[in-house]
Design a protein around this motif. Structure first.
Motif: not given
Length: 304
Positions: A139, A141, A145, A148, A153
């Motif tokens: 992913r 970041k 983010d 979450e 992060t």
């Protein structure tokens, strides 16, 4: 993309030799390899046999600093990408560099870091911790983010990480005086500036430790010191909630694996981590003699 690999070393051993051997076999070859070696008496040119375009720079142990030494390596490089390894990180396959560079095709990405796999001798709790911190899904970041992911992060690891040199220089390079966490500090600066930090799960290195309780305490002490010294990054985000989530998840895993008798070991280890973290967060109130006992990096305090 042109690539310089930079590896700080101190008493390089068999794992460093394996790292160099795997760099020879990469599908994407490094244009330049820089070794920032602490204490010349421990160095052997034979470590680099079969490799081209490498050079070694020696420094004293007193001169070593996690951020400054890596930054000095960056100043010697003239490539688009800077790739850092620790001396005990061994590429799991021939496509590590190729996969680590893929995220940089996205111009928003300023840094990318690899997935860390447990070594064969890795104990079950640490093995699970590796899978918790380094899942099998990639992913990118960004600042959005943070709600979450919280502190994760900003997570990035110079065990194996790559940086776009232009963005790295825009951020001012690694902090030149830090006990730990130079990678996370740089990643946080990039994210706060609007760049992305990529987790490249397909880029894999074998790297793990079987730390004892006091080693866990000392490592978390140093981690917390680095956070305390950089409130502009870490003050607004708590690390403790992520630690609690890891403990709960590991305990559930041990039960699922039919090994609940390992939970006391998990709790003891976590307790030592927490004590080290809290002590590091409050290091300014501790006697220097205590700090020397609690740190993994006494030379940092002697030079401070």
């Amino acid at each position: 993309m042109t690539v310089t690999v930079i590896v700080p070393t101190y008493k390089p051993d068999g794992k460093f030799f394996q790292l160099m051997n795997m760099l020879k076999r990469q599908t994407c070859k490094a244009d330049h390899i820089l070794i920032m070696n602490t204490e010349e008496r421990y160095w052997k040119n034979s470590f680099m046999e079969g490799l081209d375009n490498w050079e070694v720079h020696h420094l004293s142990r007193a001169a070593f600093d996690h951020g400054k030494t890596r930054g000095e390596g960056a100043k010697l490089a003239d490539t688009e990408i800077l790739v850092y390894f620790t001396q005990d990180a061994v590429p799991a396959d021939e496509k590590l560099l190729e996969n680590l560079l893929k995220p940089f095709h996205n111009p928003q990405v300023g840094a990318a870091y690899a997935r860390q796999l447990p070594a064969e001798d890795c104990k079950i709790i640490e093995r699970y911790t590796r899978s918790f911190n380094y899942p099998d899904t990639s992913r990118i970041k960004t600042k959005k983010d943070i709600p979450e992911l919280g502190i994760k992060t900003y997570f990035c690891s110079n065990v194996c990480a790559a940086y776009r040199r232009g963005v790295y220089e825009e951020m001012g390079g690694f902090v030149t005086r830090t006990i730990f966490n130079e990678d996370m500090i740089m990643a946080a600066q990039m994210i706060q500036a609007g760049y992305g930090v990529a987790y490249a799960a397909e880029a894999r290195v074998v790297h793990s430790h079987n730390y004892g309780y006091m080693q866990q305490l000392r490592r978390n002490f140093d981690l917390a010191v680095s956070q305390e010294d950089h409130p502009e990054i870490f003050a607004a985000i708590s690390s403790e909630s992520e630690g609690i989530r890891l403990v709960k998840s590991t305990a559930a895993y041990l039960i699922k694996q039919g090994k609940p008798w390992l939970i006391p070991d998990l709790l003891l280890s976590s307790g030592f981590k927490y004590l080290g973290y809290k002590a590091g967060r409050n290091y300014k109130h501790l006697p220097l003699s205590w700090v020397h006992r609690l740190t993994m990096n006494p030379a940092y305090w002697e030079n401070r």
